[in-house]
Design a protein around this motif. Sequence first.
Motif, PDB file in Angstrom:
ATOM      1  N   LYS A 392      47.219 -13.000  30.873  1.00  0.00           N
ATOM      2  CA  LYS A 392      47.825 -14.164  30.240  1.00  0.00           C
ATOM      3  C   LYS A 392      49.136 -14.521  30.957  1.00  0.00           C
ATOM      4  N   TYR A 393      49.913 -13.492  31.232  1.00  0.00           N
ATOM      5  CA  TYR A 393      51.167 -13.681  31.974  1.00  0.00           C
ATOM      6  C   TYR A 393      50.882 -14.302  33.343  1.00  0.00           C
ATOM      7  N   ALA A 394      49.881 -13.749  34.037  1.00  0.00           N
ATOM      8  CA  ALA A 394      49.541 -14.243  35.377  1.00  0.00           C
ATOM      9  C   ALA A 394      49.102 -15.703  35.321  1.00  0.00           C
ATOM     10  N   ASP A 395      48.361 -16.022  34.316  1.00  0.00           N
ATOM     11  CA  ASP A 395      47.869 -17.381  34.140  1.00  0.00           C
ATOM     12  C   ASP A 395      49.014 -18.363  33.911  1.00  0.00           C
ATOM     13  N   ARG A 396      49.922 -17.982  33.041  1.00  0.00           N
ATOM     14  CA  ARG A 396      51.053 -18.853  32.713  1.00  0.00           C
ATOM     15  C   ARG A 396      51.953 -19.087  33.914  1.00  0.00           C
ATOM     16  N   ARG A 397      52.108 -18.072  34.702  1.00  0.00           N
ATOM     17  CA  ARG A 397      53.028 -18.187  35.826  1.00  0.00           C
ATOM     18  C   ARG A 397      52.409 -18.905  37.014  1.00  0.00           C
ATOM     19  N   GLY A 398      51.111 -19.091  36.979  1.00  0.00           N
ATOM     20  CA  GLY A 398      50.492 -19.870  38.043  1.00  0.00           C
ATOM     21  C   GLY A 398      49.998 -19.079  39.245  1.00  0.00           C
ATOM     22  N   HIS A 399      49.767 -17.797  39.065  1.00  0.00           N
ATOM     23  CA  HIS A 399      49.156 -17.040  40.158  1.00  0.00           C
ATOM     24  C   HIS A 399      47.720 -17.540  40.369  1.00  0.00           C
ATOM     25  N   SER A 400      47.250 -17.474  41.600  1.00  0.00           N
ATOM     26  CA  SER A 400      45.899 -17.963  41.881  1.00  0.00           C
ATOM     27  C   SER A 400      44.848 -16.871  41.711  1.00  0.00           C
ATOM     28  N   LEU A 401      45.186 -15.678  42.151  1.00  0.00           N
ATOM     29  CA  LEU A 401      44.210 -14.589  42.171  1.00  0.00           C
ATOM     30  C   LEU A 401      44.805 -13.348  41.520  1.00  0.00           C
ATOM     31  N   ALA A 402      43.925 -12.557  40.906  1.00  0.00           N
ATOM     32  CA  ALA A 402      44.382 -11.294  40.339  1.00  0.00           C
ATOM     33  C   ALA A 402      43.536 -10.163  40.894  1.00  0.00           C
ATOM     34  N   VAL A 403      44.232  -9.084  41.273  1.00  0.00           N
ATOM     35  CA  VAL A 403      43.514  -7.891  41.688  1.00  0.00           C
ATOM     36  C   VAL A 403      43.487  -6.965  40.483  1.00  0.00           C
ATOM     37  N   VAL A 404      42.281  -6.613  40.051  1.00  0.00           N
ATOM     38  CA  VAL A 404      42.136  -5.754  38.877  1.00  0.00           C
ATOM     39  C   VAL A 404      41.497  -4.447  39.302  1.00  0.00           C
ATOM     40  N   ALA A 405      42.176  -3.360  39.024  1.00  0.00           N
ATOM     41  CA  ALA A 405      41.604  -2.053  39.350  1.00  0.00           C
ATOM     42  C   ALA A 405      42.077  -1.031  38.332  1.00  0.00           C
ATOM     43  N   GLY A 406      41.150  -0.275  37.774  1.00  0.00           N
ATOM     44  CA  GLY A 406      41.468   0.819  36.857  1.00  0.00           C
ATOM     45  C   GLY A 406      40.816   2.082  37.371  1.00  0.00           C
ATOM     46  N   SER A 407      40.790   3.095  36.531  1.00  0.00           N
ATOM     47  CA  SER A 407      40.243   4.379  36.983  1.00  0.00           C
ATOM     48  C   SER A 407      38.800   4.208  37.465  1.00  0.00           C
ATOM     49  N   ARG A 408      38.068   3.376  36.741  1.00  0.00           N
ATOM     50  CA  ARG A 408      36.665   3.132  37.120  1.00  0.00           C
ATOM     51  C   ARG A 408      36.552   2.684  38.587  1.00  0.00           C
ATOM     52  N   GLU A 409      37.399   1.692  38.955  1.00  0.00           N
ATOM     53  CA  GLU A 409      37.353   1.172  40.322  1.00  0.00           C
ATOM     54  C   GLU A 409      37.885   2.188  41.325  1.00  0.00           C
ATOM     55  N   PHE A 410      38.989   2.826  40.965  1.00  0.00           N
ATOM     56  CA  PHE A 410      39.582   3.772  41.912  1.00  0.00           C
ATOM     57  C   PHE A 410      38.602   4.886  42.225  1.00  0.00           C
ATOM     58  N   GLU A 411      37.884   5.341  41.198  1.00  0.00           N
ATOM     59  CA  GLU A 411      36.932   6.431  41.429  1.00  0.00           C
ATOM     60  C   GLU A 411      35.796   6.012  42.352  1.00  0.00           C
ATOM     61  N   SER A 412      35.390   4.758  42.231  1.00  0.00           N
ATOM     62  CA  SER A 412      34.285   4.314  43.087  1.00  0.00           C
ATOM     63  C   SER A 412      34.784   3.652  44.374  1.00  0.00           C
ATOM     64  N   GLY A 413      36.105   3.698  44.576  1.00  0.00           N
ATOM     65  CA  GLY A 413      36.649   3.123  45.812  1.00  0.00           C
ATOM     66  C   GLY A 413      36.476   1.619  45.904  1.00  0.00           C
ATOM     67  N   THR A 414      36.612   0.932  44.777  1.00  0.00           N
ATOM     68  CA  THR A 414      36.470  -0.531  44.785  1.00  0.00           C
ATOM     69  C   THR A 414      37.629  -1.174  44.028  1.00  0.00           C
ATOM     70  N   CYS A 415      37.636  -2.483  44.016  1.00  0.00           N
ATOM     71  CA  CYS A 415      38.543  -3.198  43.125  1.00  0.00           C
ATOM     72  C   CYS A 415      37.899  -4.534  42.783  1.00  0.00           C
ATOM     73  N   GLN A 416      38.425  -5.160  41.757  1.00  0.00           N
ATOM     74  CA  GLN A 416      37.929  -6.498  41.415  1.00  0.00           C
ATOM     75  C   GLN A 416      38.921  -7.534  41.900  1.00  0.00           C
ATOM     76  N   LEU A 417      38.405  -8.627  42.418  1.00  0.00           N
ATOM     77  CA  LEU A 417      39.278  -9.758  42.736  1.00  0.00           C
ATOM     78  C   LEU A 417      38.864 -10.892  41.807  1.00  0.00           C
ATOM     79  N   LYS A 418      39.802 -11.273  40.951  1.00  0.00           N
ATOM     80  CA  LYS A 418      39.482 -12.293  39.954  1.00  0.00           C
ATOM     81  C   LYS A 418      40.169 -13.590  40.329  1.00  0.00           C
ATOM     82  N   ASN A 419      39.383 -14.641  40.387  1.00  0.00           N
ATOM     83  CA  ASN A 419      39.943 -15.967  40.652  1.00  0.00           C
ATOM     84  C   ASN A 419      40.393 -16.556  39.325  1.00  0.00           C
ATOM     85  N   LEU A 420      41.694 -16.758  39.192  1.00  0.00           N
ATOM     86  CA  LEU A 420      42.227 -17.181  37.887  1.00  0.00           C
ATOM     87  C   LEU A 420      41.942 -18.650  37.585  1.00  0.00           C
TER      88      LEU A 420
END
Length: 447
Positions: A392-420
Amino acid sequence: MTPLSLIPPRTLKGFRDHLPESMLLREKIIGIARRIYQAYGYAPIDTPALEYEEILIGKGGAETDKQLYRFEDHGGRRVGMRFDLTVPLARFAAQHIGDLGTPLKRYQIATVWRGENTQRGRYREFMQCDFDTIGTQSIVADIETALVIHDLLLAIGFDRFTIRINNRKILTGILETLDLLDRATEILRSLDKLAKIGRERTEAEMVEACGVSHKQANQILALSDLAGSNEDILDQVEKLTADSPTGLEGTAQLRQVVSALEAAGVPNSRVRLDVSIARGLDYYTGTIYETFLDALPDIGSICSGGRYDNLAGLYTRTSLPGVGASLGLDRLLAAMEEVNMVEKASTPAEVFMVYFDAERLNDYLKLAADLRAAGLRVELYGEPKKIGQQLKYADRRGHSLAVVAGSREFESGTCQLKNLRSGKSLALSLAGGPDELIATIHKQLAE
RNA sequence: GUGGCUAUAGCUCAGUUGGUUAGAGCGCCGGAUUGUGGUUCCGGAGGCCGGGGGUUCGAGUCCCCUUAGCCACCCCA
């Protein structure tokens, strides 16, 4: 410890704070101006905000002296804050032209101060973006000045605007033949109001304030009646100035500038001869420029300038002719806001990184560093809060992309790239380093 | 510098002829089974009614001063 009474936070009349949202836009425009000026070979200079009072006064009339912020400094010197960039340039040129040589092409983007009454788009502290070519009489400099104005507005994102061009010699020539040269200043001042108050009232004012006859006023105002294509106007002007060598010279110069602009690819629709624009006092002696947005003519000229015979006559015996113009940044920004050209973003960073798994702080920092090393602007959220809040913060501030990574991603050596903007997310592998992520970010930003 | 208009929540504004605890929309913060924003629903915080003085039993409301903003004049290097 709480003070008994708080100091009310406030700013002086005509002075403003600039919040991130507007400051990002300001800096963007300034960046464009720098780029265009440099593209033509203008080099940056800077001068002090404070000058000796004697440098600043005397050049203008009593009016500018009144608007000048001046005081005595701690050493008992009489000083003043610069109210434009032209006078400091004159002093600068007188002092350094021997080292720099001519012609000198310079630009200066800086704040100036005027203690005048405020109004919309008129403040006591504002920024000017000047560029000048000094030490040459060549018409090429006149032509380039118009080209810079054109490229600048285009680069900022304006499509429909008009550069009005005139040559002071035309008016001087006509006044010469009417034997009114001694009243040029007053007459010009009246003429400048033409667009605002209309022909009849302008004529009345000329007769009243300048002591000219109705017949003379009409002859001057005949200039404003000219219509048709730029070619037609030039032909008519040539007839009107037939008795004056000065006037004919101005007409010829104007003709050359107009045809050069056409040859350089400036569309005819953006250049208009307007022999009634007078541009201030008797400072200018040749080509004059004023630039209006077609959608907002009322806001006035956002980029004006002209040619002068002798810039620094007060400070040196070296004669320094030149030509230049100035972009009124604050007026321009006011205009852009009015026509909704401002994109709302209060962050400069295109990439937002969710700080989701508190255990993995070092991994986030490393990934952010890799992205920054690739030239991206990345903001890592400062607290491991709920993911929804962070987005929500990222959206309000006008960022274009978000990189989302939690333990699930780190364990599998990946990350999510979300287009806001679209809401879609991609799963990307980090196994071979950040290259795939970086490439995908660049690709999405380009869309 | 001169004249006119205005000032109420972060923003845009309501607030009857002066009358009790000053309202709305948007925004902000929190929540709607704790790993996904923009929509929706619920809840919450937030006002010396620009500041000072006066009239009055009583002032957001009337008067004066002051500060700031907008508009016109003036001026615009």
